[in-house]
Motif scaffolding. Structure first.
Motif, PDB file in Angstrom:
ATOM      1  N   HIS A 243       0.842  -1.198   0.000  1.00  0.00           N
ATOM      2  CA  HIS A 243       0.000   0.000   0.000  1.00  0.00           C
ATOM      3  C   HIS A 243       0.878   1.249   0.000  1.00  0.00           C
ATOM      4  O   HIS A 243       1.860   1.314   0.748  1.00  0.00           O
ATOM      5  CB  HIS A 243      -0.894  -0.014   1.243  1.00  0.00           C
ATOM      6  CG  HIS A 243      -2.013   0.971   1.183  1.00  0.00           C
ATOM      7  ND1 HIS A 243      -1.814   2.303   1.424  1.00  0.00           N
ATOM      8  CD2 HIS A 243      -3.326   0.813   0.903  1.00  0.00           C
ATOM      9  CE1 HIS A 243      -2.984   2.945   1.302  1.00  0.00           C
ATOM     10  NE2 HIS A 243      -3.922   2.049   0.981  1.00  0.00           N
ATOM     11  N   PRO A 244       0.542   2.250  -0.804  1.00  0.00           N
ATOM     12  CA  PRO A 244       1.377   3.457  -0.861  1.00  0.00           C
ATOM     13  C   PRO A 244       1.589   4.099   0.519  1.00  0.00           C
ATOM     14  O   PRO A 244       2.677   4.583   0.817  1.00  0.00           O
ATOM     15  CB  PRO A 244       0.586   4.392  -1.778  1.00  0.00           C
ATOM     16  CG  PRO A 244      -0.261   3.491  -2.591  1.00  0.00           C
ATOM     17  CD  PRO A 244      -0.562   2.288  -1.761  1.00  0.00           C
ATOM     18  N   CYS A 282     -10.942   6.658  -1.264  1.00  0.00           N
ATOM     19  CA  CYS A 282      -9.760   6.326  -0.483  1.00  0.00           C
ATOM     20  C   CYS A 282      -9.367   7.521   0.377  1.00  0.00           C
ATOM     21  O   CYS A 282      -9.224   8.629  -0.127  1.00  0.00           O
ATOM     22  CB  CYS A 282      -8.606   5.950  -1.405  1.00  0.00           C
ATOM     23  SG  CYS A 282      -7.101   5.628  -0.470  1.00  0.00           S
ATOM     24  N   PHE A 284      -6.712   8.232   1.745  1.00  0.00           N
ATOM     25  CA  PHE A 284      -5.322   8.658   1.602  1.00  0.00           C
ATOM     26  C   PHE A 284      -5.110   9.472   0.334  1.00  0.00           C
ATOM     27  O   PHE A 284      -4.017   9.972   0.081  1.00  0.00           O
ATOM     28  CB  PHE A 284      -4.417   7.409   1.609  1.00  0.00           C
ATOM     29  CG  PHE A 284      -2.955   7.711   1.694  1.00  0.00           C
ATOM     30  CD1 PHE A 284      -2.451   8.531   2.700  1.00  0.00           C
ATOM     31  CD2 PHE A 284      -2.056   7.174   0.779  1.00  0.00           C
ATOM     32  CE1 PHE A 284      -1.099   8.818   2.792  1.00  0.00           C
ATOM     33  CE2 PHE A 284      -0.692   7.456   0.857  1.00  0.00           C
ATOM     34  CZ  PHE A 284      -0.218   8.279   1.869  1.00  0.00           C
ATOM     35  N   LYS A 285      -6.171   9.640  -0.465  1.00  0.00           N
ATOM     36  CA  LYS A 285      -5.947  10.133  -1.819  1.00  0.00           C
ATOM     37  C   LYS A 285      -5.321  11.532  -1.871  1.00  0.00           C
ATOM     38  O   LYS A 285      -4.568  11.824  -2.782  1.00  0.00           O
ATOM     39  CB  LYS A 285      -7.230  10.062  -2.656  1.00  0.00           C
ATOM     40  CG  LYS A 285      -8.350  10.970  -2.247  1.00  0.00           C
ATOM     41  CD  LYS A 285      -9.481  10.868  -3.287  1.00  0.00           C
ATOM     42  CE  LYS A 285     -10.614  11.831  -3.025  1.00  0.00           C
ATOM     43  NZ  LYS A 285     -11.554  11.368  -1.974  1.00  0.00           N
ATOM     44  N   CYS A 288      -1.620  10.862  -1.513  1.00  0.00           N
ATOM     45  CA  CYS A 288      -1.057   9.721  -2.222  1.00  0.00           C
ATOM     46  C   CYS A 288      -0.461  10.151  -3.554  1.00  0.00           C
ATOM     47  O   CYS A 288      -1.133  10.791  -4.370  1.00  0.00           O
ATOM     48  CB  CYS A 288      -2.156   8.683  -2.462  1.00  0.00           C
ATOM     49  SG  CYS A 288      -1.544   7.236  -3.338  1.00  0.00           S
ATOM     50  N   LEU A 290       0.202   8.286  -5.957  1.00  0.00           N
ATOM     51  CA  LEU A 290      -0.297   7.450  -7.051  1.00  0.00           C
ATOM     52  C   LEU A 290      -1.775   7.662  -7.330  1.00  0.00           C
ATOM     53  O   LEU A 290      -2.350   6.963  -8.164  1.00  0.00           O
ATOM     54  CB  LEU A 290      -0.072   5.966  -6.714  1.00  0.00           C
ATOM     55  CG  LEU A 290       1.344   5.554  -6.344  1.00  0.00           C
ATOM     56  CD1 LEU A 290       1.388   4.066  -6.007  1.00  0.00           C
ATOM     57  CD2 LEU A 290       2.299   5.858  -7.485  1.00  0.00           C
ATOM     58  N   ALA A 291      -2.394   8.607  -6.658  1.00  0.00           N
ATOM     59  CA  ALA A 291      -3.848   8.736  -6.752  1.00  0.00           C
ATOM     60  C   ALA A 291      -4.293   8.968  -8.189  1.00  0.00           C
ATOM     61  O   ALA A 291      -3.632   9.665  -8.961  1.00  0.00           O
ATOM     62  CB  ALA A 291      -4.321   9.888  -5.862  1.00  0.00           C
ATOM     63  N   PHE A 292      -5.415   8.355  -8.540  1.00  0.00           N
ATOM     64  CA  PHE A 292      -5.997   8.572  -9.869  1.00  0.00           C
ATOM     65  C   PHE A 292      -7.506   8.571  -9.746  1.00  0.00           C
ATOM     66  O   PHE A 292      -8.053   8.512  -8.640  1.00  0.00           O
ATOM     67  CB  PHE A 292      -5.471   7.520 -10.847  1.00  0.00           C
ATOM     68  CG  PHE A 292      -5.859   6.094 -10.518  1.00  0.00           C
ATOM     69  CD1 PHE A 292      -5.384   5.466  -9.370  1.00  0.00           C
ATOM     70  CD2 PHE A 292      -6.708   5.378 -11.363  1.00  0.00           C
ATOM     71  CE1 PHE A 292      -5.754   4.157  -9.074  1.00  0.00           C
ATOM     72  CE2 PHE A 292      -7.070   4.075 -11.068  1.00  0.00           C
ATOM     73  CZ  PHE A 292      -6.593   3.460  -9.926  1.00  0.00           C
ATOM     74  N   CYS A 295      -9.746   6.529  -7.405  1.00  0.00           N
ATOM     75  CA  CYS A 295      -9.553   6.614  -5.961  1.00  0.00           C
ATOM     76  C   CYS A 295     -10.675   7.371  -5.259  1.00  0.00           C
ATOM     77  O   CYS A 295     -10.719   7.428  -4.031  1.00  0.00           O
ATOM     78  CB  CYS A 295      -8.206   7.248  -5.658  1.00  0.00           C
ATOM     79  SG  CYS A 295      -6.858   6.307  -6.380  1.00  0.00           S
ATOM     80  N   PRO A 299     -11.513   1.873  -1.976  1.00  0.00           N
ATOM     81  CA  PRO A 299     -10.939   0.590  -2.396  1.00  0.00           C
ATOM     82  C   PRO A 299     -11.225  -0.473  -1.339  1.00  0.00           C
ATOM     83  O   PRO A 299     -11.058  -0.216  -0.152  1.00  0.00           O
ATOM     84  CB  PRO A 299      -9.437   0.880  -2.490  1.00  0.00           C
ATOM     85  CG  PRO A 299      -9.214   2.029  -1.557  1.00  0.00           C
ATOM     86  CD  PRO A 299     -10.483   2.822  -1.522  1.00  0.00           C
ATOM     87  N   CYS A 312      -6.171  -0.822  -1.791  1.00  0.00           N
ATOM     88  CA  CYS A 312      -5.687   0.212  -2.714  1.00  0.00           C
ATOM     89  C   CYS A 312      -5.992  -0.263  -4.128  1.00  0.00           C
ATOM     90  O   CYS A 312      -5.799  -1.434  -4.443  1.00  0.00           O
ATOM     91  CB  CYS A 312      -4.185   0.416  -2.533  1.00  0.00           C
ATOM     92  SG  CYS A 312      -3.450   1.461  -3.807  1.00  0.00           S
ATOM     93  N   TRP A 313      -6.464   0.693  -4.944  1.00  0.00           N
ATOM     94  CA  TRP A 313      -6.792   0.300  -6.318  1.00  0.00           C
ATOM     95  C   TRP A 313      -5.549  -0.107  -7.099  1.00  0.00           C
ATOM     96  O   TRP A 313      -5.633  -0.855  -8.047  1.00  0.00           O
ATOM     97  CB  TRP A 313      -7.511   1.434  -7.037  1.00  0.00           C
ATOM     98  CG  TRP A 313      -8.878   1.715  -6.475  1.00  0.00           C
ATOM     99  CD1 TRP A 313      -9.285   2.864  -5.899  1.00  0.00           C
ATOM    100  CD2 TRP A 313      -9.995   0.835  -6.450  1.00  0.00           C
ATOM    101  NE1 TRP A 313     -10.590   2.770  -5.490  1.00  0.00           N
ATOM    102  CE2 TRP A 313     -11.063   1.522  -5.823  1.00  0.00           C
ATOM    103  CE3 TRP A 313     -10.225  -0.489  -6.885  1.00  0.00           C
ATOM    104  CZ2 TRP A 313     -12.313   0.962  -5.621  1.00  0.00           C
ATOM    105  CZ3 TRP A 313     -11.482  -1.039  -6.682  1.00  0.00           C
ATOM    106  CH2 TRP A 313     -12.501  -0.316  -6.052  1.00  0.00           C
ATOM    107  N   LYS A 314      -4.401   0.399  -6.695  1.00  0.00           N
ATOM    108  CA  LYS A 314      -3.175   0.101  -7.430  1.00  0.00           C
ATOM    109  C   LYS A 314      -2.590  -1.272  -7.104  1.00  0.00           C
ATOM    110  O   LYS A 314      -1.731  -1.769  -7.819  1.00  0.00           O
ATOM    111  CB  LYS A 314      -2.108   1.154  -7.103  1.00  0.00           C
ATOM    112  CG  LYS A 314      -2.397   2.505  -7.686  1.00  0.00           C
ATOM    113  CD  LYS A 314      -1.982   2.589  -9.136  1.00  0.00           C
ATOM    114  CE  LYS A 314      -2.179   4.018  -9.645  1.00  0.00           C
ATOM    115  NZ  LYS A 314      -1.923   4.155 -11.061  1.00  0.00           N
TER     116      LYS A 314
HETATM  117  S1  SF4 Z   1      -6.478   3.839  -3.620  1.00  0.00           S
HETATM  118 FE1  SF4 Z   1      -5.626   5.454  -4.779  1.00  0.00          FE
HETATM  119  S2  SF4 Z   1      -5.316   7.104  -3.373  1.00  0.00           S
HETATM  120 FE2  SF4 Z   1      -5.681   5.296  -2.205  1.00  0.00          FE
HETATM  121  S3  SF4 Z   1      -3.676   4.565  -1.745  1.00  0.00           S
HETATM  122 FE3  SF4 Z   1      -4.334   3.506  -3.547  1.00  0.00          FE
HETATM  123  S4  SF4 Z   1      -3.616   4.762  -5.206  1.00  0.00           S
HETATM  124 FE4  SF4 Z   1      -3.433   5.988  -3.400  1.00  0.00          FE
END
Ligand code: SF4
Ligand SMILES: Nc1ncnc2c1ncn2[C@@H]1O[C@H](COP(=O)(O)OP(=O)(O)OP(=O)(O)O)[C@@H](O)[C@H]1O
Ligand SMILES: [Mg+2]
Lengths: 316, 331
Positions: A243-244, A282, A284-285, A288, A290-292, A295, A299, A312-314
């Motif tokens: 997780h990021p 999310c 954390f977005k 984060c 990596l957010a897109f 998010c 997730p 996390c979606w990633k």
């Molecule tokens: S879901 Fe999106 S915002 Fe949340 S941790 Fe994963 S990449 Fe980052």
């Protein structure tokens, strides 16, 4: 499976609205498992611990279930929780230093507590002394008042009292935070020993100190703003977090695994969102890298490999 | 423990000496020579008596002697129980007059203080656990503590004494009776005692009840209470601990409040013309009887000191923390 928590939601009621301090938390705890619970200050660690044993007057059980050893634990029902408390679920509170009644001798207080819980103090007196010795205390402390003990001694007394009835689940909330480094180790080692001797079946060990938890815990669960973001074996979380948020948390640590450097959870830019009116998706977005788009949907916590969960979606 | 008591005693002794010294200084260093004006105002018709009185006071104040001599003889007189002779009730010794009034004041104060403290604490602790009671006790309690003693005394005297006519409103006993051990006299004492007692009791009660209620609520939120409850201890046990721990500050509170309560008692006596020290102060002020006044103040000071000392000792006996600190470790 000792403990099974499913979509647990507990809010604080305040004048300005509900604080979503625990917002849909799902995890399992196996027999004999020591789970470290980490996360920044205010992410809901204490709230989770309290939710499993006793809600205070401002906390409200909004949803979700808890199961312990196959029995349903009615966390929202104060009366129905009484038989579980102490016998099945016990707590070493964050405020262990002030957890003892200042005007009672410790031994007398313990006896009064035991009697109130339907246990004859005489039946357990020898065991109590043995365990005090195990944590390095003279059984004489029972004849003393709390002010006559040092902070570390009080901590250990509370540890022994809390586990005296061999609970199935022990929640240890920041038991080492107020201690110096060498005492921290001793306390952590005692807790592991308690588990090994089966004084407690499984344990949730709340801490800020990742390096300490790495040494003693079997698994680590990381929380962020009332959600669980990742849970896996201690090794995996430290060495291969997915997780990021966890990655940044671990990256922020100077040197994991060393005893001299204390890993403190800080150094991630930004602050966690307020929980009074938390953002959707999310949590954390905002911080984060990596957010897109996706998010903005929450997730789900999924098992990405056996025994490794992440939300996390990633990572899905 | 004994060292602690010894130290406390020493402090009280020092306070006593200071109080006596101030007491001695006031009539001597006050501007306008109060002693002379007292003598000239003294309503003694007989010129021969006035002559004797003037001689007496000249001798007592030893105006021809050096100051330190005057001071020392004041102390030696004190130890012989000689507080001088009253001008208001010449030639009665001040000590006799005071000793006659003291039982009335103590008879009011001691029951009022103890009963209001005990009942107020119980009641406050009880109120803390019921919403309805809490919502009524709290405002009533605040009103009561905010009530000046004098005012409540007047209210009671007017309503129960004058309007309802249930209780007499003046004196220590009926003027038609002579003090003796008859039932009539005792019941007359009691009915005269009741209203001044009640007004003291009620005002003090509100304060104790509020204090206790707040302390209990605070104690029930304390960490040890939360810990016990997390371990499933019944409310009964937690409340017992909370009550005991909340008691301790209330004992200290008693020591702090003592002065206020005594002042209240003196005022209340005046309202009811009750023959205690309060009324005596008023009378001696009116007739500028400085010896009497001096004597009364000494008694009040000694009384407060003794009461404080007793509270100190009780506190030490009850709070294990101070006890432990004093014995220096476990024993
Ligand atoms: S879901 Fe999106 S915002 Fe949340 S941790 Fe994963 S990449 Fe980052
Ligand atoms: N009594 C309360 N009323 C309202 N909000 C509260 C209350 N107690 C805690 N919170 C909120 O709930 C959230 C979680 O608090 P919690 O005490 O569980 O954090 P924590 O993870 O234990 O933090 P720490 O590491 O500092 O102990 C925080 O955002 C906090 O502001
Ligand atoms: Mg906490």
């Amino acid at each position: 499976m000792t403990l099974r928590v499913n979509d647990l939601k507990v809010y604080y009621q305040t004048l300005r609205g509900d604080v979503h301090a625990l917002d849909g938390v799902t995890f399992d705890l196996a027999d004999g498992e020591i789970m470290g619970l980490a996360g920044e200050s205010g992410c809901g660690k204490t709230t989770l611990g309290k939710s499993l044993i006793r809600l205070d007057s401002r906390m409200r059980h909004v949803g979700g279930t808890v199961e312990l050893d196959g029995k349903d634990v009615p966390v929202g029902d104060d009366e129905a929780m009484v038989p579980f408390r102490y016998h099945e679920i016990s707590l070493i509170p964050q405020y262990a230093m002030s957890a003892l009644n200042p005007t009672r001798k410790i031994g007398r207080m313990v006896n009064e507590l035991l009697r109130a819980r339907g246990v004859r103090p005489a039946d357990i007196a020898d065991e109590l002394k043995r365990r005090l010795e195990l944590v390095g205390l003279d059984p004489d402390v029972l004849d003393r008042f709390p002010i006559e003990l040092s902070g570390g001694m009080k901590q250990r007394v509370v540890m022994v009292i809390s586990t005296l009835l061999n609970p199935s689940l022990l929640i240890a909330d920041e038991v080492t935070s107020a201690l110096d480094v060498s005492t921290q180790r001793a306390v952590a080692e005692s807790l592991v020993e308690f588990r090994d001797r089966e004084y407690v079946k499984s344990m949730i060990f709340v801490t800020h100190d990742i390096s300490l938890v790495y040494q003693m815990a079997d698994t680590i669960m990381v929380m962020y703003a009332g959600h669980i973001v990742e849970k896996a074996s201690a090794k995996t979380v430290i060495n291969e977090p997915r997780h990021p948020y966890t990655q940044m948390l671990i990256g922020a640590l100077p040197e994991v695994g060393s005893t001299t450097v204390q890993g403190r959870l800080e150094g991630i830019p930004g602050t966690p969102p307020g929980l009074l009116d938390p953002p959707t998706g999310c949590r954390f977005k905002d911080r984060c890298p990596l957010a897109f788009d996706k998010c903005s949907e929450r997730p789900p916590l999924v098992e990405i490999e056996p025994g490794h969960w992440a939300a996390c979606w990633k990572t899905g | 423990m004994w060292r602690y008591i010894g130290r406390k005693l020493f402090v009280y002794l020092l306070t006593f000496i200071v109080a006596v010294t101030i007491n001695w200084m006031i009539p001597r260093f006050m501007p306008g020579d109060p002693v002379r004006s007292m003598l000239s105002r003294a309503s003694v018709g007989d010129p021969e008596a006035l002559e004797r009185m003037t001689n007496y006071y000249n001798e007592v104040f030893g105006l021809d002697q050096p100051l330190h001599q005057q001071y020392l003889s004041f102390w030696s007189g004190l130890f012989k129980g000689d507080l001088g002779i009253s001008t208001m009730l010449y030639p009665q010794p001040v000590l006799d007059i005071i000793l006659r009034a003291v039982p009335y004041t103590l008879g009011l104060l001691i029951p009022a203080i103890l009963l209001s403290w005990i009942i107020g604490n119980r009641f406050g602790a009880f109120a803390a656990r019921s919403k309805v009671l809490d919502n009524t006790v709290l405002p009533v309690g605040y009103i009561l503590t905010a009530t000046p003693y004098m005012w409540l005394a007047l209210l009671l005297a007017w309503s129960l004494g004058i309007v309802a006519g249930v209780f007499p409103v003046a004196g220590g006993y009926s003027y038609s009776l002579r003090p003796d051990f008859s039932w009539m006299f005792i019941s007359s004492l009691l009915t005269h005692w009741f209203l001044p007692f009640l007004s003291l009791f009620i005002v003090a009660l509100g304060g104790w009840a509020i204090g206790m209620r707040n302390m209990i609520i605070y104690e029930l939120e304390a960490d040890y209470a939360n810990y016990l409850q997390a371990l499933g201890a019944p409310r009964r046990l937690v409340r017992r601990y909370a009550f005991r721990n909340a008691m301790l500050p209330q004992i200290t509170g008693l020591a702090v409040q003592l002065g206020t309560i005594i002042a209240g008692a003196l005022l209340t006596e005046i309202v009811f013309n009750y023959p205690g020290l309060g009324t005596l102060i008023l009378n001696s002020l009116n007739s500028r009887d400085f010896f009497l006044l001096q004597g009364i103040f000494l008694f009040v000071v000694v009384g407060v000191l003794i009461a404080n000392f007793i509270i100190d000792i009780v506190y030490v006996l009850i709070d294990p923390r101070t006890r432990v600190q004093m014995t220096g470790g476990s024993s």
